[in-house]
Design an enzyme around this catalytic site. Structure first.
Site, PDB file in Angstrom:
ATOM      1  N   LYS A  94       0.796  -1.382  -0.084  1.00 38.05           N
ATOM      2  CA  LYS A  94       0.108   0.058  -0.054  1.00 38.05           C
ATOM      3  C   LYS A  94       0.756   1.378   0.123  1.00 38.05           C
ATOM      4  O   LYS A  94       0.251   2.444   0.557  1.00 38.05           O
ATOM      5  CB  LYS A  94      -0.881  -0.004   1.241  1.00 38.05           C
ATOM      6  CG  LYS A  94      -1.958  -1.285   1.000  1.00 38.05           C
ATOM      7  CD  LYS A  94      -2.653  -1.412  -0.112  1.00 38.05           C
ATOM      8  CE  LYS A  94      -2.512  -2.772  -0.546  1.00 38.05           C
ATOM      9  NZ  LYS A  94      -2.979  -2.794  -2.157  1.00 38.05           N
ATOM     10  N   SER A  95       1.971   1.091  -0.503  1.00 32.82           N
ATOM     11  CA  SER A  95       2.958   2.255  -0.518  1.00 32.82           C
ATOM     12  C   SER A  95       3.298   2.972  -2.087  1.00 32.82           C
ATOM     13  O   SER A  95       3.804   3.804  -2.143  1.00 32.82           O
ATOM     14  CB  SER A  95       4.435   1.976   0.012  1.00 32.82           C
ATOM     15  OG  SER A  95       4.410   1.564   1.323  1.00 32.82           O
ATOM     16  N   THR A  97       3.117   0.454  -4.619  1.00 39.26           N
ATOM     17  CA  THR A  97       3.656  -0.618  -5.551  1.00 39.26           C
ATOM     18  C   THR A  97       3.091  -0.651  -7.012  1.00 39.26           C
ATOM     19  O   THR A  97       3.990  -0.696  -8.045  1.00 39.26           O
ATOM     20  CB  THR A  97       3.143  -2.206  -4.920  1.00 39.26           C
ATOM     21  OG1 THR A  97       3.208  -1.810  -3.493  1.00 39.26           O
ATOM     22  CG2 THR A  97       4.174  -3.143  -5.392  1.00 39.26           C
ATOM     23  N   THR A  98       1.768  -0.585  -7.221  1.00 37.94           N
ATOM     24  CA  THR A  98       1.217  -0.698  -8.476  1.00 37.94           C
ATOM     25  C   THR A  98       1.472   0.333  -9.274  1.00 37.94           C
ATOM     26  O   THR A  98       1.963   0.140 -10.539  1.00 37.94           O
ATOM     27  CB  THR A  98      -0.467  -0.554  -8.299  1.00 37.94           C
ATOM     28  OG1 THR A  98      -0.662  -1.411  -7.267  1.00 37.94           O
ATOM     29  CG2 THR A  98      -1.007  -1.089  -9.804  1.00 37.94           C
ATOM     30  N   TRP A  99       1.862   1.316  -8.944  1.00 34.67           N
ATOM     31  CA  TRP A  99       2.112   2.722  -9.515  1.00 34.67           C
ATOM     32  C   TRP A  99       3.456   2.753  -9.765  1.00 34.67           C
ATOM     33  O   TRP A  99       3.959   2.806 -11.081  1.00 34.67           O
ATOM     34  CB  TRP A  99       2.070   4.011  -8.766  1.00 34.67           C
ATOM     35  CG  TRP A  99       2.048   5.378  -9.352  1.00 34.67           C
ATOM     36  CD1 TRP A  99       2.020   5.642 -10.667  1.00 34.67           C
ATOM     37  CD2 TRP A  99       2.394   6.692  -8.781  1.00 34.67           C
ATOM     38  NE1 TRP A  99       2.226   6.971 -10.970  1.00 34.67           N
ATOM     39  CE2 TRP A  99       2.486   7.596  -9.845  1.00 34.67           C
ATOM     40  CE3 TRP A  99       2.725   7.004  -7.364  1.00 34.67           C
ATOM     41  CZ2 TRP A  99       2.821   8.809  -9.395  1.00 34.67           C
ATOM     42  CZ3 TRP A  99       2.827   8.365  -6.982  1.00 34.67           C
ATOM     43  CH2 TRP A  99       2.997   9.391  -8.067  1.00 34.67           C
ATOM     44  N   HIS A 158       7.823  -7.481  -1.278  1.00 35.60           N
ATOM     45  CA  HIS A 158       7.519  -6.808  -0.377  1.00 35.60           C
ATOM     46  C   HIS A 158       8.451  -7.404   0.942  1.00 35.60           C
ATOM     47  O   HIS A 158       8.142  -7.064   1.951  1.00 35.60           O
ATOM     48  CB  HIS A 158       5.903  -7.366   0.293  1.00 35.60           C
ATOM     49  CG  HIS A 158       5.014  -6.521  -0.512  1.00 35.60           C
ATOM     50  ND1 HIS A 158       4.862  -5.235  -0.941  1.00 35.60           N
ATOM     51  CD2 HIS A 158       3.713  -7.020  -1.214  1.00 35.60           C
ATOM     52  CE1 HIS A 158       4.076  -4.824  -1.720  1.00 35.60           C
ATOM     53  NE2 HIS A 158       3.098  -5.875  -1.872  1.00 35.60           N
ATOM     54  N   ARG A 180       5.918   5.381   1.764  1.00 36.92           N
ATOM     55  CA  ARG A 180       4.766   6.271   1.881  1.00 36.92           C
ATOM     56  C   ARG A 180       4.374   6.565   3.183  1.00 36.92           C
ATOM     57  O   ARG A 180       4.920   5.827   4.097  1.00 36.92           O
ATOM     58  CB  ARG A 180       3.730   5.622   1.280  1.00 36.92           C
ATOM     59  CG  ARG A 180       2.344   6.736   1.060  1.00 36.92           C
ATOM     60  CD  ARG A 180       1.257   5.545   0.463  1.00 36.92           C
ATOM     61  NE  ARG A 180      -0.204   6.541   0.208  1.00 36.92           N
ATOM     62  CZ  ARG A 180      -1.086   6.006  -0.516  1.00 36.92           C
ATOM     63  NH1 ARG A 180      -1.435   4.880  -0.519  1.00 36.92           N
ATOM     64  NH2 ARG A 180      -2.047   7.012  -0.705  1.00 36.92           N
ATOM     65  N   TYR A 246       6.065   8.345  -1.910  1.00 33.83           N
ATOM     66  CA  TYR A 246       5.222   8.552  -2.891  1.00 33.83           C
ATOM     67  C   TYR A 246       4.686   9.985  -2.816  1.00 33.83           C
ATOM     68  O   TYR A 246       4.229  10.273  -4.001  1.00 33.83           O
ATOM     69  CB  TYR A 246       3.986   7.860  -2.219  1.00 33.83           C
ATOM     70  CG  TYR A 246       2.455   7.777  -2.746  1.00 33.83           C
ATOM     71  CD1 TYR A 246       2.449   6.613  -3.698  1.00 33.83           C
ATOM     72  CD2 TYR A 246       1.774   8.741  -2.344  1.00 33.83           C
ATOM     73  CE1 TYR A 246       1.015   6.582  -4.216  1.00 33.83           C
ATOM     74  CE2 TYR A 246       0.665   8.572  -2.861  1.00 33.83           C
ATOM     75  CZ  TYR A 246      -0.224   7.763  -3.876  1.00 33.83           C
ATOM     76  OH  TYR A 246      -1.273   7.419  -4.292  1.00 33.83           O
ATOM     77  N   ARG A 310      -8.051   3.141  -5.217  1.00 36.42           N
ATOM     78  CA  ARG A 310      -9.091   3.541  -4.397  1.00 36.42           C
ATOM     79  C   ARG A 310      -8.932   5.068  -4.576  1.00 36.42           C
ATOM     80  O   ARG A 310      -9.804   5.782  -5.462  1.00 36.42           O
ATOM     81  CB  ARG A 310      -8.718   3.379  -2.939  1.00 36.42           C
ATOM     82  CG  ARG A 310      -9.806   3.329  -2.023  1.00 36.42           C
ATOM     83  CD  ARG A 310      -9.419   2.909  -0.715  1.00 36.42           C
ATOM     84  NE  ARG A 310      -8.532   3.502  -0.134  1.00 36.42           N
ATOM     85  CZ  ARG A 310      -8.344   4.893   0.381  1.00 36.42           C
ATOM     86  NH1 ARG A 310      -9.767   5.374   0.762  1.00 36.42           N
ATOM     87  NH2 ARG A 310      -7.542   5.637   0.925  1.00 36.42           N
TER      88      ARG A 310
HETATM   89  P1  PAP Z   1       0.283  -3.295  -3.106  1.00 37.03           P
HETATM   90  O1  PAP Z   1       1.175  -2.862  -2.436  1.00 37.03           O
HETATM   91  O2  PAP Z   1      -0.757  -4.257  -2.493  1.00 37.03           O
HETATM   92  O3  PAP Z   1       0.604  -3.907  -4.548  1.00 37.03           O
HETATM   93  P2  PAP Z   1      -0.393  -0.702  -3.754  1.00 37.03           P
HETATM   94  O4  PAP Z   1      -0.136  -0.345  -5.301  1.00 37.03           O
HETATM   95  O5  PAP Z   1       0.997  -0.081  -2.966  1.00 37.03           O
HETATM   96  O6  PAP Z   1      -0.880  -1.938  -3.320  1.00 37.03           O
HETATM   97  O7  PAP Z   1      -1.376   0.264  -3.074  1.00 37.03           O
HETATM   98  C1  PAP Z   1      -2.388   0.692  -3.571  1.00 37.03           C
HETATM   99  C2  PAP Z   1      -2.559   2.378  -3.403  1.00 37.03           C
HETATM  100  O8  PAP Z   1      -1.812   3.099  -4.545  1.00 37.03           O
HETATM  101  C3  PAP Z   1      -3.984   2.833  -3.295  1.00 37.03           C
HETATM  102  O9  PAP Z   1      -3.930   3.853  -2.241  1.00 37.03           O
HETATM  103  P3  PAP Z   1      -5.172   4.464  -1.892  1.00 37.03           P
HETATM  104  O10 PAP Z   1      -5.822   3.299  -1.011  1.00 37.03           O
HETATM  105  O11 PAP Z   1      -4.463   5.399  -0.545  1.00 37.03           O
HETATM  106  O12 PAP Z   1      -5.797   5.152  -2.874  1.00 37.03           O
HETATM  107  C4  PAP Z   1      -4.083   3.327  -4.692  1.00 37.03           C
HETATM  108  O13 PAP Z   1      -5.061   4.141  -4.927  1.00 37.03           O
HETATM  109  C5  PAP Z   1      -2.549   3.897  -4.964  1.00 37.03           C
HETATM  110  N1  PAP Z   1      -2.478   3.838  -6.521  1.00 37.03           N
HETATM  111  C6  PAP Z   1      -2.468   2.984  -7.633  1.00 37.03           C
HETATM  112  N2  PAP Z   1      -2.108   3.431  -8.510  1.00 37.03           N
HETATM  113  C7  PAP Z   1      -1.851   4.772  -8.470  1.00 37.03           C
HETATM  114  C8  PAP Z   1      -1.176   5.594  -9.340  1.00 37.03           C
HETATM  115  N3  PAP Z   1      -1.117   5.271 -10.681  1.00 37.03           N
HETATM  116  N4  PAP Z   1      -0.825   6.895  -8.988  1.00 37.03           N
HETATM  117  C9  PAP Z   1      -0.928   6.898  -7.615  1.00 37.03           C
HETATM  118  N5  PAP Z   1      -1.470   6.145  -6.419  1.00 37.03           N
HETATM  119  C10 PAP Z   1      -1.816   4.987  -7.268  1.00 37.03           C
END
Ligand code: PAP
Length: 349
Positions: A94-95, A97-99, A158, A180, A246, A310
């Protein structure tokens, strides 16, 4: 840039499809879980967020019997072979990762897709998690993937720094850590866990997750120890471990993407600069684009693609934490990060 409608299980171009890969993976997972079951039984355990329990291994809490789990860490520690040219992206869940996965995949592979101005780009049809896998999930595979057939191999993890497979630490490969602020990690994890939890166990309350998080109990937590491990490594090996936040990435995505490109050995050329290549990558990997692409479909284990998108903002914690909760986390962070230059460059943090 036009948006596709849905994203389903994805196979990158030119990869053979193996219809029984799922069975192989399930069998491999069962073998690995069985191999470590006696060790698992000896580990201290605590209440889990998504799974029933978390297990303490080498100072960190891990899930069990899942792809990203304590058994996988143990198996990777004994078998994983890093290549010196590999690139690893490390995060606490949730830091961002996906981005980060999307940005690094797009940067490193940009010349493959530039002729058609990215219109056939994998990130327009599939989750960043399919484009750039976790080492924790790759270990179960039997078949070659895009990662194996391309250099550099791009992986995420992770796993805490001190538990990384020795071969990663010794290979001299590059690693990027994305950190983050703890309050947004807590809020993001709270929502993610409630989405993925077995509903028969009921939903977690925010108060419960706050308690667990403050005690360091979350998957691959304690938060502070995970961050500190990689921060220390970035000071000791500045050319090999890049520490990003982040919040900085949000404030100035373009310049941080350029920095990332330089560090990874894929600097943006003057010509690319003039063509707006970085802006193209930033747009491709934006929350708006990726959340649209990943509106439908599931990753493996029935995790919906949209669970990783989210709010995508800095400071959503202000909508969840009481003043008292916020002060408690500030105090813990101040104490744990005492003397370290770890800050989140945003007034709201
Ligand atoms: P993971 O470690 O389980 O893969 P991860 O991608 O780190 O998950 O966490 C998702 C968070 O990144 C979400 O944050 P939020 O719950 O505070 O909204 C998600 O919205 C955010 N996120 C995903 N994609 C992007 C992006 N392209 N730019 C910025 N934030 C993003």
């Amino acid at each position: 840039m036009s948006m596709p409608i849905a994203s389903h299980a994805f196979s990158l171009p030119s990869l053979p499809k193996y219809s029984n890969e799922g069975n192989h993976e399930t069998a491999n997972m069962a073998l690995i879980f069985d191999r470590y079951k006696d060790r698992l039984a000896t580990l201290p355990k605590e209440k889990g967020w998504i799974t029933e329990n978390l297990y303490m291994y080498q100072g960190f809490w891990h899930q069990s019997s899942r792809r990203i789990s304590v058994e996988t860490v143990m198996a990777l520690q004994s078998t994983f072979k890093a290549h010196p040219t590999d690139i690893y992206l490390a995060t606490l869940p949730k830091s961002g990762t996906t981005w980060l996965k999307a940005l690094v995949f797009a940067l490193v592979n940009r010349n493959r897709y530039k002729d058609d101005r990215f219109s056939t780009h994998p990130l327009l049809v599939s989750s960043p998690h399919n484009c750039l896998p976790f080492i924790e999930t790759e270990i179960f595979r039997n078949t070659p993937t895009y990662v194996d057939s391309h250099s550099p191999r791009l992986f995420a993890t992770h796993i805490p720094y001190t538990s990384l497979p020795q071969s990663i630490l010794e290979s001299g490969c590059r690693l990027v850590y994305l950190c983050r602020n703890p309050k947004d990690v807590l809020v993001s994890m709270f929502h993610f866990a409630n989405k993925l939890r077995d509903k028969s166990r009921g939903l977690l309350t925010f108060e419960e997750t706050f308690e667990l998080f403050s005690k360091g109990i979350m998957p691959t937590g304690p938060y502070w120890d995970h961050v500190k491990g990689y921060h220390k490594a970035s000071l000791e090996h500045p050319g090999k471990v890049l520490f990003l936040t982040y919040e900085d990435m949000k404030i100035d995505t373009v310049n941080n993407v350029k920095r990332l490109a330089r560090y990874l050995g894929y600097p943006i050329t003057e010509e690319e600069e003039a063509e707006g290549a970085v802006e193209g990558i930033v747009k491709l990997c934006s929350f708006e684009n990726l959340s649209e692409v990943n509106k439908h479909g599931n990753l493996r284990e029935d995790i919906p693609n949209d669970a990783f998108f989210r709010e995508g903002k800095v400071g959503d914690w202000t909508n969840h934490l009481t003043d008292e909760m916020s002060s408690i986390l500030d105090e813990i962070t101040k104490e744990k990060f005492y003397g370290l230059d770890i800050t989140w460059n945003n007034p709201i943090c």
